[in-house]
Write a protein that holds these residues in place. Structure first.
Motif, PDB file in Angstrom:
ATOM      1  N   LEU A  77     -28.717 -44.825  19.638  1.00 48.07           N
ATOM      2  CA  LEU A  77     -28.574 -46.191  20.129  1.00 48.07           C
ATOM      3  C   LEU A  77     -29.811 -46.643  20.884  1.00 48.07           C
ATOM      4  O   LEU A  77     -30.342 -47.729  20.627  1.00 48.07           O
ATOM      5  N   ILE A  78     -30.303 -45.834  21.815  1.00 45.58           N
ATOM      6  CA  ILE A  78     -31.454 -46.281  22.599  1.00 45.58           C
ATOM      7  C   ILE A  78     -32.691 -46.419  21.723  1.00 45.58           C
ATOM      8  O   ILE A  78     -33.496 -47.340  21.916  1.00 45.58           O
ATOM      9  N   ILE A  79     -32.845 -45.566  20.717  1.00 47.84           N
ATOM     10  CA  ILE A  79     -33.987 -45.706  19.807  1.00 47.84           C
ATOM     11  C   ILE A  79     -33.891 -47.029  19.044  1.00 47.84           C
ATOM     12  O   ILE A  79     -34.900 -47.713  18.830  1.00 47.84           O
ATOM     13  N   SER A  80     -32.681 -47.436  18.679  1.00 48.90           N
ATOM     14  CA  SER A  80     -32.515 -48.706  17.962  1.00 48.90           C
ATOM     15  C   SER A  80     -32.816 -49.904  18.849  1.00 48.90           C
ATOM     16  O   SER A  80     -33.098 -50.999  18.350  1.00 48.90           O
ATOM     17  N   LEU A  81     -32.801 -49.720  20.168  1.00 44.99           N
ATOM     18  CA  LEU A  81     -33.032 -50.824  21.112  1.00 44.99           C
ATOM     19  C   LEU A  81     -34.490 -50.952  21.521  1.00 44.99           C
ATOM     20  O   LEU A  81     -34.892 -51.978  22.084  1.00 44.99           O
ATOM     21  N   LEU A  82     -35.272 -49.919  21.246  1.00 45.62           N
ATOM     22  CA  LEU A  82     -36.666 -49.918  21.689  1.00 45.62           C
ATOM     23  C   LEU A  82     -37.570 -50.667  20.720  1.00 45.62           C
ATOM     24  O   LEU A  82     -37.466 -50.495  19.500  1.00 45.62           O
ATOM     25  N   GLN A  83     -38.459 -51.468  21.249  1.00 46.20           N
ATOM     26  CA  GLN A  83     -39.431 -52.184  20.426  1.00 46.20           C
ATOM     27  C   GLN A  83     -40.526 -51.233  19.962  1.00 46.20           C
ATOM     28  O   GLN A  83     -40.979 -50.363  20.709  1.00 46.20           O
ATOM     29  N   GLY A  84     -40.967 -51.400  18.724  1.00 49.79           N
ATOM     30  CA  GLY A  84     -42.135 -50.676  18.224  1.00 49.79           C
ATOM     31  C   GLY A  84     -41.959 -49.187  18.117  1.00 49.79           C
ATOM     32  O   GLY A  84     -42.927 -48.429  18.277  1.00 49.79           O
ATOM     33  N   CYS A  85     -40.767 -48.730  17.813  1.00 49.85           N
ATOM     34  CA  CYS A  85     -40.511 -47.295  17.723  1.00 49.85           C
ATOM     35  C   CYS A  85     -41.120 -46.727  16.435  1.00 49.85           C
ATOM     36  O   CYS A  85     -40.902 -47.273  15.349  1.00 49.85           O
ATOM     37  N   PRO A  86     -41.877 -45.630  16.503  1.00 53.87           N
ATOM     38  CA  PRO A  86     -42.496 -45.048  15.305  1.00 53.87           C
ATOM     39  C   PRO A  86     -41.467 -44.660  14.243  1.00 53.87           C
ATOM     40  O   PRO A  86     -40.341 -44.277  14.571  1.00 53.87           O
ATOM     41  N   THR A  87     -41.869 -44.714  13.001  1.00 58.28           N
ATOM     42  CA  THR A  87     -40.968 -44.403  11.882  1.00 58.28           C
ATOM     43  C   THR A  87     -40.420 -42.989  11.976  1.00 58.28           C
ATOM     44  O   THR A  87     -39.232 -42.752  11.708  1.00 58.28           O
ATOM     45  N   GLU A  88     -41.270 -42.033  12.351  1.00 57.67           N
ATOM     46  CA  GLU A  88     -40.831 -40.639  12.459  1.00 57.67           C
ATOM     47  C   GLU A  88     -39.692 -40.504  13.469  1.00 57.67           C
ATOM     48  O   GLU A  88     -38.722 -39.772  13.236  1.00 57.67           O
ATOM     49  N   VAL A  89     -39.801 -41.217  14.573  1.00 61.23           N
ATOM     50  CA  VAL A  89     -38.777 -41.146  15.620  1.00 61.23           C
ATOM     51  C   VAL A  89     -37.494 -41.830  15.146  1.00 61.23           C
ATOM     52  O   VAL A  89     -36.386 -41.326  15.360  1.00 61.23           O
ATOM     53  N   GLN A  90     -37.632 -42.960  14.490  1.00 59.61           N
ATOM     54  CA  GLN A  90     -36.462 -43.652  13.950  1.00 59.61           C
ATOM     55  C   GLN A  90     -35.722 -42.763  12.945  1.00 59.61           C
ATOM     56  O   GLN A  90     -34.487 -42.699  12.952  1.00 59.61           O
ATOM     57  N   LYS A  91     -36.492 -42.101  12.099  1.00 57.25           N
ATOM     58  CA  LYS A  91     -35.877 -41.222  11.091  1.00 57.25           C
ATOM     59  C   LYS A  91     -35.125 -40.081  11.758  1.00 57.25           C
ATOM     60  O   LYS A  91     -33.994 -39.750  11.370  1.00 57.25           O
ATOM     61  N   ALA A  92     -35.739 -39.456  12.774  1.00 58.15           N
ATOM     62  CA  ALA A  92     -35.085 -38.349  13.480  1.00 58.15           C
ATOM     63  C   ALA A  92     -33.814 -38.825  14.171  1.00 58.15           C
ATOM     64  O   ALA A  92     -32.782 -38.137  14.137  1.00 58.15           O
ATOM     65  N   ALA A  93     -33.873 -40.006  14.777  1.00 58.27           N
ATOM     66  CA  ALA A  93     -32.688 -40.553  15.457  1.00 58.27           C
ATOM     67  C   ALA A  93     -31.584 -40.858  14.460  1.00 58.27           C
ATOM     68  O   ALA A  93     -30.396 -40.628  14.737  1.00 58.27           O
TER      69      ALA A  93
END
Length: 417
Positions: free
Chosen positions: A246-262
């Motif tokens: 959830l917090i990763i989905s709320l953060l602006q400009g999150c790297p693709t690698e981090v989004q994928k891991a989340a």
């Protein structure tokens, strides 16, 4: 600018607020604090958000919890499997089962897999209990509780949560019902009034908790938080008990690698079917586990046994937990689940449908972290990224770990700023 902002007023957020004191504001999306330890009332019946009992030995937590009058319970749970009620845990308490089944369980232990390499939960089960017992009991329960096959789970979460008996204990438990309690705690405590959240109400009352503040966006670079109600705040330090995806989905400009891991991270949700009875029924045990595939709930407990004040005088209650996830979606509607629960209550000889006064169904999005193989790698990617943004992540879903309520409180209380 606010010195310390905490997202989420569950027990971890309250623990952090208690530690940090002044110049701290906790923002909560719901209209009540408590999160997973909250409760609700229907016609005088109080139900927690799933089963909660305290068995903490931590002195700080005890000093807080023990200010509230409480009942003490012995951990004497039961298991229901194929028409039989069996003392928990089954592996060293098989006496209630037919002789042939007891022999199968004993042989299963004698012929256990001998391996020095264990890479997943399935292998661990076979090593500890043998093929027959692993397939008949924990494998079936794993599918209901975790929503996946044991081979897809790691072993990091087990620790002392599953008892590993000696062959002597297995034999004793097959020959007599008089076996010692081998549960991982010898007593459990529960508030006399107000449900489990009462343990932290006094602490929470002294904190600045802003309810009805659901986060919609976080600008970590400018230290700005935007809420659904139109409010925005700036912070010096941000502490989050929000689930990592959830917090990763709320953060602006999150790297693709981090989004994928989340996105890889998986947690179960739980459907709670809560039942109030119009009389005091003979409830099998304070809580019990269910293995049968045709019964949807994995676990059930009695709020009225935890505290007589959880139900009107002369009445009783049970709550049933049905788990699901993005990888194991629910197969039935709420009405269908209610009918299946009612059918199971009668099948298990707990009560008659005529004894039911109220029945309620509701869902909690986050129940348990699923320890799939490789989860720790994905979790590290997410937590490392939050660390780079100077965001402190706490609690069961902030640390993304199998934390009990006292551990979640300490997770918040121990936050390092």
């Amino acid at each position: 600018m606010i010195k310390n902002v905490i997202l989420g007023a569950g027990i971890a957020g309250i623990g952090a607020g208690f530690k940090l004191g002044e110049n701290t504001i906790i923002y909560e999306a719901r209209n009540r604090f408590g999160g997973l330890i909250d409760n609700f009332i229907i016609n005088g019946f109080r139900f927690d958000h799933a089963i909660h009992l305290s068995f903490t030995k931590n002195q700080l937590v005890r000093s807080i919890f023990d200010q509230v009058p409480y009942y003490i319970h012995q951990p004497t749970a039961l298991n229901y499997s194929d028409g039989y009620w069996v003392k928990h845990p089954v592996q060293n308490n098989s006496f209630a089962l037919p002789v042939e089944e007891r022999i199968n369980i004993i042989n299963s232990f004698i012929n256990r897999t001998d391996t020095a390499s264990i890479s997943n939960y399935e292998e661990w089960l076979k090593y500890q209990f043998g093929q027959y017992f692993a397939d008949k009991y924990p494998t079936r329960y794993t599918r209901k509780y975790w929503g996946c096959e044991p081979a897809n789970l790691s072993v990091e979460w087990i620790k002392n949560r599953m008892y590993q008996p000696s062959i002597d204990e297995v034999l004793q438990g097959a020959m007599t019902a008089e076996t010692p309690n081998t549960y991982y705690t010898q007593e459990m405590r529960y508030p006399a009034n107000g449900g489990y959240r009462s343990f932290i109400e006094q602490v929470a009352s002294g904190l600045n908790i802003q309810l009805n503040h659901r986060v919609v966006q976080i600008d970590a670079h400018n230290k700005n938080i935007f809420f659904e109600n139109g409010k925005q705040v700036f912070y010096e330090t941000l502490i989050s008990s929000l689930p990592l995806p959830l917090i990763i989905s709320l953060l602006q400009g999150c790297p693709t690698e981090v989004q994928k891991a989340a996105n890889n991270l998986c947690a179960t949700s739980v459907c709670l079917v809560s039942v109030g009875f119009n009389k005091e029924i003979d409830i099998p045990s304070l809580w019990f586990y269910v293995y049968d595939e045709d019964i949807p709930f994995a676990r059930a407990y009695s709020p009225s046994m935890k505290s007589k004040n959880n139900a009107p005088e002369g009445k009783s209650s049970l709550q049933f937990e049905i788990y699901y996830s993005k990888n194991n979606p629910l197969q039935f509607s709420d009405n269908e689940l209610q009918e299946k629960v009612i059918d199971a209550i009668e099948k298990m000889d707990i009560a008659s449908k005529l004894d039911i006064e109220i029945i309620d169904t509701r869902h909690l999005d986050y129940a348990n972290v699923v320890f799939y193989n490789g989860m720790e790698h994905d979790r590290k990617i997410v937590l490392d990224y939050l660390g780079k943004l100077k965001i402190k992540s706490i609690g069961r879903f902030g640390e993304w770990d199998y934390l009990w309520s006292d551990q979640s409180f300490l997770s918040g209380y121990s936050v390092d700023i």
